[in-house]
Write an enzyme that holds these catalytic residues in place. Sequence first.
Site, mmCIF file in Angstrom:
data_model
loop_
_atom_site.group_PDB
_atom_site.id
_atom_site.type_symbol
_atom_site.label_atom_id
_atom_site.label_comp_id
_atom_site.label_asym_id
_atom_site.label_seq_id
_atom_site.Cartn_x
_atom_site.Cartn_y
_atom_site.Cartn_z
ATOM 1 N N TYR A 88 -9.221 19.570 11.913
ATOM 2 C CA TYR A 88 -9.606 19.334 13.311
ATOM 3 C C TYR A 88 -10.897 18.543 13.366
ATOM 4 O O TYR A 88 -11.826 18.824 12.607
ATOM 5 C CB TYR A 88 -9.808 20.670 14.048
ATOM 6 C CG TYR A 88 -8.693 20.909 15.051
ATOM 7 C CD1 TYR A 88 -8.567 20.098 16.165
ATOM 8 C CD2 TYR A 88 -7.769 21.929 14.868
ATOM 9 C CE1 TYR A 88 -7.535 20.285 17.069
ATOM 10 C CE2 TYR A 88 -6.735 22.125 15.759
ATOM 11 C CZ TYR A 88 -6.623 21.290 16.869
ATOM 12 O OH TYR A 88 -5.603 21.467 17.754
ATOM 13 N N GLU B 26 -12.196 17.057 16.727
ATOM 14 C CA GLU B 26 -12.403 16.589 18.110
ATOM 15 C C GLU B 26 -13.787 15.955 18.249
ATOM 16 O O GLU B 26 -14.765 16.459 17.696
ATOM 17 C CB GLU B 26 -12.312 17.783 19.073
ATOM 18 C CG GLU B 26 -10.888 18.231 19.305
ATOM 19 C CD GLU B 26 -10.817 19.529 20.094
ATOM 20 O OE1 GLU B 26 -11.864 20.127 20.397
ATOM 21 O OE2 GLU B 26 -9.693 19.954 20.404
ATOM 22 N N ASP C 48 -1.627 -5.573 26.143
ATOM 23 C CA ASP C 48 -0.978 -4.609 25.258
ATOM 24 C C ASP C 48 -0.243 -5.439 24.210
ATOM 25 O O ASP C 48 0.849 -5.940 24.445
ATOM 26 C CB ASP C 48 0.002 -3.757 26.088
ATOM 27 C CG ASP C 48 0.828 -2.806 25.236
ATOM 28 O OD1 ASP C 48 0.756 -2.896 23.996
ATOM 29 O OD2 ASP C 48 1.557 -1.981 25.826
ATOM 30 N N THR D 222 0.060 -0.620 19.438
ATOM 31 C CA THR D 222 0.603 0.358 18.492
ATOM 32 C C THR D 222 0.290 -0.193 17.112
ATOM 33 O O THR D 222 -0.127 -1.345 16.973
ATOM 34 C CB THR D 222 2.129 0.492 18.621
ATOM 35 O OG1 THR D 222 2.712 -0.818 18.472
ATOM 36 C CG2 THR D 222 2.556 1.074 19.945
ATOM 37 N N LYS E 244 4.440 -1.483 14.468
ATOM 38 C CA LYS E 244 5.429 -2.544 14.675
ATOM 39 C C LYS E 244 5.100 -3.679 13.706
ATOM 40 O O LYS E 244 5.152 -3.456 12.511
ATOM 41 C CB LYS E 244 5.425 -2.960 16.153
ATOM 42 C CG LYS E 244 5.793 -1.805 17.105
ATOM 43 C CD LYS E 244 5.894 -2.289 18.519
ATOM 44 C CE LYS E 244 6.446 -1.260 19.478
ATOM 45 N NZ LYS E 244 5.525 -0.189 19.850
ATOM 46 N N ARG F 271 2.769 5.254 12.549
ATOM 47 C CA ARG F 271 2.867 5.342 14.014
ATOM 48 C C ARG F 271 1.516 5.813 14.548
ATOM 49 O O ARG F 271 1.071 6.914 14.229
ATOM 50 C CB ARG F 271 3.914 6.385 14.436
ATOM 51 C CG ARG F 271 5.251 6.268 13.848
ATOM 52 C CD ARG F 271 6.252 7.122 14.599
ATOM 53 N NE ARG F 271 6.758 6.358 15.711
ATOM 54 C CZ ARG F 271 7.648 5.372 15.580
ATOM 55 N NH1 ARG F 271 8.124 5.046 14.407
ATOM 56 N NH2 ARG F 271 8.070 4.714 16.632
HETATM 57 N N1 PLP Z 1 3.524 -0.995 24.517
HETATM 58 C C1 PLP Z 1 4.506 -1.824 24.157
HETATM 59 C C2 PLP Z 1 4.422 -3.271 24.518
HETATM 60 C C3 PLP Z 1 5.610 -1.334 23.440
HETATM 61 O O1 PLP Z 1 6.610 -2.151 23.107
HETATM 62 C C4 PLP Z 1 5.656 0.046 23.118
HETATM 63 C C5 PLP Z 1 6.785 0.631 22.380
HETATM 64 O O2 PLP Z 1 7.747 0.073 22.036
HETATM 65 C C6 PLP Z 1 4.608 0.862 23.546
HETATM 66 C C7 PLP Z 1 3.565 0.311 24.243
HETATM 67 C C8 PLP Z 1 4.646 2.346 23.347
HETATM 68 O O3 PLP Z 1 4.415 2.719 22.073
HETATM 69 P P1 PLP Z 1 4.800 4.187 21.560
HETATM 70 O O4 PLP Z 1 6.275 4.232 21.471
HETATM 71 O O5 PLP Z 1 4.110 4.247 20.258
HETATM 72 O O6 PLP Z 1 4.251 5.160 22.548
#
Ligand code: PLP
Length: 457
Positions: free
Chosen positions: A59, A61, A215, A241, A244, A250
């Site tokens: 842990y 935090e 994002d 993320t 990918k 993950r």
């Molecule tokens: N943002 C985008 C552009 C995504 O394509 C994804 C998932 O495919 C996410 C956020 C969410 O990611 P997670 O599945 O890890 O929560």
Amino acid sequence: MEKVFPEALQSLKSADPLIYQLIQKEKLRQIRGIELIASENFTSSPVMEALGSCCTNKYSEGQPNARYYGGNENIDLIEMECQDRALKAYGLSEKEWGVNVQPYSGSPANMAVYVALLQPHDRIMGLDLPSGGHLTHGYYTAHGKKISATSIFFESLPYKVNYETGYIDYEKLEEKAMDFRPKMLICGGSAYPRDWDYKRFREIADKCGAMLMMDMAHISGLVAAKEQASPFEYCDVVTTTTHKSLRGPRAGMIFFRRDERAFEGKINNAVFPSLQGGPHNHQIAALCVALKHAQTDEFKKYQVQTKKNADALAKKLIELGYSMVTGGTENHLVLWDLRPNGLTGSKMEYICDSVHITLNKNAVFGDASALTPGGCRIGAPAMTSRGLVEKDFEQIAVFLDEAAKIGLNAQETHGKKLVDWKKGIDGSKEVAALKGKVEAFAEAFDMPGFTRDSVDM
Ligand code: PLP
């Protein structure tokens, strides 16, 4: 002396044969299949070793050197190293940018940004889901059903791609943004085969007084390798993320500008304690390993090859008579519009599953119903990690063509209705033959994180 916890030192195989066996089956499925899900990848052994380490026990935090628990002298070093590598991977100076590496994944990372920088019911604008956007950018259905928490807690108005071209319609976006006046404009998506015009987004954000968030989940590996434009020049916040195209574990990350707006404290507080509890230290250790790799020449070559492979696949499919949204790709994915061929995305996904090719059905802009998407999304990152090059992706296009033809043929012989059509697919000799070819093809390639010999079955 008798052991207090006798299972603790057993192998998984003897402690839990069922789960052990299912993991062996999953390994075999991954090795024998052609993996084309654009958001997936095959991570490395060292990343998996860190993921399976004792860091999962701890842990921590809070932030490095300011924790709510003791015993964090090693975890602090791991998290600080991870932050340092994250900034280096994107060429960012510590003075201008900071990063939080604690988000459990991409969706929590996005929510943390909204919680940090917006008030409930503030307005946001993101790319619509059927246009290739992500759920967490504010999605609700055409009938107004609020699907994502983002649309439940914030007011969202989507912008879309141009119906004819498939490219983002920046003119309409600007017009809508000037009327709607969002507090945050979001770029990035899950099924957009083109790069993002950040300068244009910035101009629109400035005109309507919005913060700009990117994002970059799908393309964060390509961005690190400078194979896509960098969002950092124009955006205020960048989320991603890490599993990918970045090919890590993950997890999620949030990059924020350090300026008078004091994002750092707000974002750190939103991640913990507003939304999350203890950081997943095994993920952070594994991400740290992946970020070291992301700075190598090998990683740069991998991203270049990923783009070449996606392009080769798109070109071959076009040569075979199919239609790609925007006419092709300039990143890692292709959006295949099956409507002109008279096949739905769901049917294509079903046949592909039957022949051990994994991809997903995807909305194509202008679809009459969200329930029967007219296309499929195909990604190159995972199979490129297994060493495939352009000619191999051309072969994959040939397999996909064969699969589509089986699907079309079954519509003629058994009818278009799903229950009838499936009778023409399940147990068909053509499907079995194609599956055999696909598995022989896939099994011949290496797997980054484990070997065929390690599969115990
Ligand atoms: N943002 C985008 C552009 C995504 O394509 C994804 C998932 O495919 C996410 C956020 C969410 O990611 P997670 O599945 O890890 O929560």
